[in-house]
Enzyme design. Sequence first.
Site, PDB file in Angstrom:
ATOM      1  N   ARG A   1       0.857  -1.193   0.000  1.00 45.71           N
ATOM      2  CA  ARG A   1       0.000   0.000   0.000  1.00 45.71           C
ATOM      3  C   ARG A   1       0.895   1.246   0.000  1.00 45.71           C
ATOM      4  NH1 ARG A   1      -3.787   0.262   5.067  1.00 45.71           N
ATOM      5  NH2 ARG A   1      -4.886  -1.424   4.017  1.00 45.71           N
TER       6      ARG A   1
ATOM      7  N   ARG B   1      -1.345   7.127   9.275  1.00 46.99           N
ATOM      8  CA  ARG B   1      -1.523   6.566   7.920  1.00 46.99           C
ATOM      9  C   ARG B   1      -1.687   7.682   6.893  1.00 46.99           C
ATOM     10  NH1 ARG B   1      -3.491   1.199   8.241  1.00 46.99           N
ATOM     11  NH2 ARG B   1      -2.587   0.196  10.077  1.00 46.99           N
TER      12      ARG B   1
ATOM     13  N   LYS C   1      -3.046   1.910  14.782  1.00 40.32           N
ATOM     14  CA  LYS C   1      -3.071   2.797  13.622  1.00 40.32           C
ATOM     15  C   LYS C   1      -3.707   4.144  13.972  1.00 40.32           C
ATOM     16  CE  LYS C   1      -5.698  -0.189  11.321  1.00 40.32           C
ATOM     17  NZ  LYS C   1      -6.673  -0.837  10.416  1.00 40.32           N
TER      18      LYS C   1
ATOM     19  N   LYS D   1      -5.358   7.762  11.932  1.00 41.24           N
ATOM     20  CA  LYS D   1      -5.751   8.278  10.618  1.00 41.24           C
ATOM     21  C   LYS D   1      -6.169   9.747  10.712  1.00 41.24           C
ATOM     22  CE  LYS D   1      -7.171   3.761   9.018  1.00 41.24           C
ATOM     23  NZ  LYS D   1      -8.259   2.918   8.489  1.00 41.24           N
TER      24      LYS D   1
ATOM     25  N   CYS E   1     -14.938  -3.319  -0.029  1.00 36.40           N
ATOM     26  CA  CYS E   1     -13.536  -3.582   0.323  1.00 36.40           C
ATOM     27  C   CYS E   1     -13.055  -4.794  -0.476  1.00 36.40           C
ATOM     28  CB  CYS E   1     -13.443  -3.849   1.822  1.00 36.40           C
ATOM     29  SG  CYS E   1     -14.149  -5.447   2.269  1.00 36.40           S
TER      30      CYS E   1
ATOM     31  N   CYS F   1      -7.793 -10.647   1.356  1.00 33.18           N
ATOM     32  CA  CYS F   1      -7.810 -10.241   2.763  1.00 33.18           C
ATOM     33  C   CYS F   1      -7.945 -11.446   3.691  1.00 33.18           C
ATOM     34  CB  CYS F   1      -8.953  -9.260   3.029  1.00 33.18           C
ATOM     35  SG  CYS F   1      -8.967  -8.770   4.755  1.00 33.18           S
TER      36      CYS F   1
ATOM     37  N   CYS G   1     -16.151  -8.155   6.398  1.00 33.05           N
ATOM     38  CA  CYS G   1     -16.086  -8.422   7.843  1.00 33.05           C
ATOM     39  C   CYS G   1     -16.406  -7.132   8.576  1.00 33.05           C
ATOM     40  CB  CYS G   1     -14.704  -8.980   8.228  1.00 33.05           C
ATOM     41  SG  CYS G   1     -13.457  -7.723   8.552  1.00 33.05           S
TER      42      CYS G   1
ATOM     43  N   CYS H   1     -13.688  -1.445   6.390  1.00 30.75           N
ATOM     44  CA  CYS H   1     -12.741  -0.759   5.492  1.00 30.75           C
ATOM     45  C   CYS H   1     -13.405   0.079   4.406  1.00 30.75           C
ATOM     46  CB  CYS H   1     -11.797  -1.778   4.861  1.00 30.75           C
ATOM     47  SG  CYS H   1     -10.786  -2.626   6.090  1.00 30.75           S
TER      48      CYS H   1
HETATM   49 FE1  SRM Z   1      -8.800  -1.512   6.334  1.00 31.00          FE
HETATM   50  C1  SRM Z   1      -7.408  -4.109   7.950  1.00 31.00           C
HETATM   51  C2  SRM Z   1      -8.032  -2.941   3.448  1.00 31.00           C
HETATM   52  C3  SRM Z   1      -9.506   1.380   4.855  1.00 31.00           C
HETATM   53  C4  SRM Z   1     -10.467  -0.489   9.186  1.00 31.00           C
HETATM   54  N1  SRM Z   1      -7.802  -3.204   5.873  1.00 31.00           N
HETATM   55  C5  SRM Z   1      -7.278  -4.145   6.731  1.00 31.00           C
HETATM   56  C6  SRM Z   1      -6.458  -5.173   5.936  1.00 31.00           C
HETATM   57  C7  SRM Z   1      -5.035  -4.705   5.894  1.00 31.00           C
HETATM   58  C8  SRM Z   1      -6.583  -6.632   6.434  1.00 31.00           C
HETATM   59  C9  SRM Z   1      -5.607  -7.136   7.461  1.00 31.00           C
HETATM   60  O1  SRM Z   1      -5.376  -6.463   8.478  1.00 31.00           O
HETATM   61  O2  SRM Z   1      -5.103  -8.234   7.254  1.00 31.00           O
HETATM   62  C10 SRM Z   1      -7.157  -5.065   4.559  1.00 31.00           C
HETATM   63  C11 SRM Z   1      -6.342  -5.490   3.347  1.00 31.00           C
HETATM   64  C12 SRM Z   1      -7.252  -6.120   2.336  1.00 31.00           C
HETATM   65  C13 SRM Z   1      -6.620  -6.396   1.033  1.00 31.00           C
HETATM   66  O3  SRM Z   1      -6.652  -7.567   0.602  1.00 31.00           O
HETATM   67  O4  SRM Z   1      -6.105  -5.497   0.404  1.00 31.00           O
HETATM   68  C14 SRM Z   1      -7.674  -3.650   4.604  1.00 31.00           C
HETATM   69  N2  SRM Z   1      -8.647  -0.876   4.521  1.00 31.00           N
HETATM   70  C15 SRM Z   1      -8.420  -1.635   3.427  1.00 31.00           C
HETATM   71  C16 SRM Z   1      -8.665  -0.857   2.141  1.00 31.00           C
HETATM   72  C17 SRM Z   1      -7.742  -1.260   1.001  1.00 31.00           C
HETATM   73  C18 SRM Z   1     -10.144  -1.021   1.752  1.00 31.00           C
HETATM   74  C19 SRM Z   1     -10.568  -0.457   0.434  1.00 31.00           C
HETATM   75  O5  SRM Z   1     -11.566  -0.961  -0.064  1.00 31.00           O
HETATM   76  O6  SRM Z   1      -9.980   0.487  -0.088  1.00 31.00           O
HETATM   77  C20 SRM Z   1      -8.461   0.572   2.679  1.00 31.00           C
HETATM   78  C21 SRM Z   1      -7.027   1.039   2.617  1.00 31.00           C
HETATM   79  C22 SRM Z   1      -6.904   2.444   3.067  1.00 31.00           C
HETATM   80  C23 SRM Z   1      -5.558   3.071   2.871  1.00 31.00           C
HETATM   81  O7  SRM Z   1      -5.189   3.361   1.731  1.00 31.00           O
HETATM   82  O8  SRM Z   1      -4.881   3.338   3.869  1.00 31.00           O
HETATM   83  C24 SRM Z   1      -8.889   0.391   4.127  1.00 31.00           C
HETATM   84  N3  SRM Z   1      -9.738   0.180   6.931  1.00 31.00           N
HETATM   85  C25 SRM Z   1     -10.029   1.222   6.107  1.00 31.00           C
HETATM   86  C26 SRM Z   1     -10.998   2.093   6.726  1.00 31.00           C
HETATM   87  C27 SRM Z   1     -11.652   3.311   6.087  1.00 31.00           C
HETATM   88  C28 SRM Z   1     -10.914   4.590   6.360  1.00 31.00           C
HETATM   89  O9  SRM Z   1      -9.846   4.591   6.979  1.00 31.00           O
HETATM   90  O10 SRM Z   1     -11.439   5.623   5.964  1.00 31.00           O
HETATM   91  C29 SRM Z   1     -11.284   1.547   7.970  1.00 31.00           C
HETATM   92  C30 SRM Z   1     -12.316   2.082   8.989  1.00 31.00           C
HETATM   93  C31 SRM Z   1     -11.820   3.260   9.715  1.00 31.00           C
HETATM   94  C32 SRM Z   1     -10.972   2.851  10.889  1.00 31.00           C
HETATM   95  O11 SRM Z   1      -9.769   2.743  10.736  1.00 31.00           O
HETATM   96  O12 SRM Z   1     -11.531   2.604  11.961  1.00 31.00           O
HETATM   97  C33 SRM Z   1     -10.475   0.351   8.092  1.00 31.00           C
HETATM   98  N4  SRM Z   1      -8.872  -2.173   8.320  1.00 31.00           N
HETATM   99  C34 SRM Z   1      -9.666  -1.636   9.285  1.00 31.00           C
HETATM  100  C35 SRM Z   1      -9.564  -2.445  10.476  1.00 31.00           C
HETATM  101  C36 SRM Z   1     -10.267  -2.176  11.821  1.00 31.00           C
HETATM  102  C37 SRM Z   1      -9.384  -1.341  12.665  1.00 31.00           C
HETATM  103  C38 SRM Z   1      -9.884  -1.085  14.043  1.00 31.00           C
HETATM  104  O13 SRM Z   1      -9.247  -0.323  14.734  1.00 31.00           O
HETATM  105  O14 SRM Z   1     -10.890  -1.599  14.481  1.00 31.00           O
HETATM  106  C39 SRM Z   1      -8.685  -3.507  10.143  1.00 31.00           C
HETATM  107  C40 SRM Z   1      -8.250  -4.663  11.060  1.00 31.00           C
HETATM  108  C41 SRM Z   1      -7.091  -4.307  11.915  1.00 31.00           C
HETATM  109  O15 SRM Z   1      -6.505  -3.231  11.853  1.00 31.00           O
HETATM  110  O16 SRM Z   1      -6.759  -5.170  12.736  1.00 31.00           O
HETATM  111  C42 SRM Z   1      -8.283  -3.309   8.790  1.00 31.00           C
HETATM  112 FE1  SF4 Z   2     -10.702  -7.306   4.947  1.00 31.07          FE
HETATM  113 FE2  SF4 Z   2     -12.671  -6.842   6.623  1.00 31.07          FE
HETATM  114 FE3  SF4 Z   2     -11.253  -4.796   5.687  1.00 31.07          FE
HETATM  115 FE4  SF4 Z   2     -12.875  -6.069   4.083  1.00 31.07          FE
HETATM  116  S1  SF4 Z   2     -13.489  -4.910   5.921  1.00 31.07           S
HETATM  117  S2  SF4 Z   2     -10.756  -5.533   3.628  1.00 31.07           S
HETATM  118  S3  SF4 Z   2     -12.771  -8.150   4.802  1.00 31.07           S
HETATM  119  S4  SF4 Z   2     -10.484  -6.398   6.995  1.00 31.07           S
END
Ligand code: SRM
Ligand code: SF4
Length: 577
Positions: free
Chosen positions: A81, A150, A217, A219, A439, A445, A484, A488
């Site tokens: 990323r 981030r 993390k 943001k 997502c 993922c 899930c 995201c």
């Molecule tokens: Fe996310 C984890 C993809 C935005 C909340 N996110 C992941 C991971 C890295 C899975 C992992 O930990 O093994 C995913 C990779 C999937 C893949 O195959 O590529 C993933 N997140 C994404 C992306 C690519 C989704 C998308 O459709 O674009 C986004 C990348 C953003 C970037 O460029 O930095 C992405 N993730 C978000 C957002 C939205 C936002 O930030 O506006 C959220 C919700 C906001 C937040 O952070 O609370 C988000 N991602 C999570 C979480 C839950 C974190 C938490 O504190 O509860 C995880 C799981 C974790 O961190 O353990 C996670």
């Molecule tokens: Fe993976 Fe869940 Fe984020 Fe979708 S919402 S990319 S399934 S961690």
Amino acid sequence: MATEPVVDGEEPKLSAVEGLKESSRWLRGTLAEELAQDTDHFSDDAKQLLKFHGSYQQEDRDARKTRSKEGVGKHYMMMVRLKLPGGKLTSAQYLALDDISGRHANSTLRLTTRQSIQFHGILKANIRQSLRDMNAALVSSLGACGDVNRNVLACPAPLNDQPRLEAQRLADAVAAHLAPRSNAYHDVWLNGEKLSPDAGQADGVEPIYGKVYLPRKFKAAFGLPHDNCVDLYANDLGFLAEIANGRTIGYNVTVGGGFGRTSGNKTTFPFLGQALFYAEPDEVVQAAESVIKFFRDHGNRGDRKRARLKYVVHDWGMEKVREVFARDYWSKPLRLPRELPIAGTDLHHGWHSQGNGKSFLGLSIESGRIKDEGALRLRTGLRTIVERFKPIVRITAQQDILLGDIDSANRPAIDQLLVEHGIPRPESLSQVRKWSMACPAIPTCGLALTESERSLPGTIDELERTMIEMGLADEALSVRMTGCPNGCARPYNSDVGLVGRSGDKYTLFVGGSTRGERLNFVLQDLVPRGQIVPTLRKLLDRYKTDRTSSESFGDWCTRQGVEALCGTLGIGLPKPI
Ligand code: SRM
Ligand code: SF4
């Protein structure tokens, strides 16, 4: 959704990741040694540190069953990323990244919900070269993941207006100020064998983060009240502009937004950012540093599921947060935040004059995936346009792309190239398709419980047909799906949220909006995929007759409330999820 506080008690035992960070020699760990080994994957500890460098170790989940039958184990591959503050790229950078996706990854570019790009399917043997090629194009992945700040968001529309230009400038400044300072990234990926002077344990390498970095993390985003295209309140830290006479005169600083939750764990929940104080434009970088230090010191380092800033804000309450912040982290008198309601969100689709004699074009990219498939030759088409017209490239937080600084005389030639490559102009797409997001989920993922990116288009096809039939095709309805509960694609503040539970079942949320200023609520759990649109149809039927003139679907659902909506569906109230 329940939002139960966790009662202050004894200091919890530190999570394992804390020890790993501390002993990592500023994020080096065993990465260089493991990279030199002829293996197809990294160890568990190295995998954790890899995140700070912008990469996740994944496996091809589609191949899991057959490979396990054949006894050949997992097919490991890396996701990388990028860190692109404000989603900005030059045309040369875009072309270099497109090359890398073909040479080292799975020939797709994945635009993310945070204005960045992900590469999927990079083999361990190719990751160093991939990162070197990215760095040669002056693009880095350092700090795109991991317990640091981030990617910083800002409206990417290349309009010649001061609030957007200022937000972009400050997003760069905050991103640079909060970037990890360790030379580990250069040592591991770029320098070969040469070690930089901070390779040892000397203190002071990370003046903001310290040895253990952040609890989790973090943001940050810059938003505009009339255009919340960055979804400001989903961020740990937000700067919401106050605009007077066309210029930004200051910012409400919001804290504690975040969407991740864990099924069955009521102490985890989505939460919207809350206004902490008001800062002048020249105080923004200091404000970002102060909030991050507050989080560094008060975030939960024992339970990673409750380690985000939102839990400190929720559990303490704003009064205590403000008191401690003002006392220990802000050296001047703290100004109270102002009334700055969010009025709208712009997708920035279609052709627009920039206000400086140039034009930009916003294109809707389904789930942000740039690839060639069948008649839709999106990757080749974008590449051709970028090669020929050299636009600036901007990525939106809605997973879309903007091409800017284009001579207006070139609009017809670009439109022609879109037609030749089967790329739809946004005006030809339905509202519901344009506002949808998913997502990646399966197959990349590791946390996905259901499909998302591969499932949503079919659901949107069906919903689109239904809405046309019902005469609702012009309604801006945001549908966001995730595989899930981590959230995201931000499914917790859209009109409709579909959150993967297991197999083909989703939790259905309704009541958010395209403005992103309000959380939606659970309506029904465990809805099979095939029942999603029939369920929505029953609600849309009522919406059509009951709504006030300009009421959106999410606004109407909120006005109705969960009981009335369950009555419409003939179901009981949802149980806590
Ligand atoms: Fe996310 C984890 C993809 C935005 C909340 N996110 C992941 C991971 C890295 C899975 C992992 O930990 O093994 C995913 C990779 C999937 C893949 O195959 O590529 C993933 N997140 C994404 C992306 C690519 C989704 C998308 O459709 O674009 C986004 C990348 C953003 C970037 O460029 O930095 C992405 N993730 C978000 C957002 C939205 C936002 O930030 O506006 C959220 C919700 C906001 C937040 O952070 O609370 C988000 N991602 C999570 C979480 C839950 C974190 C938490 O504190 O509860 C995880 C799981 C974790 O961190 O353990 C996670
Ligand atoms: Fe993976 Fe869940 Fe984020 Fe979708 S919402 S990319 S399934 S961690």
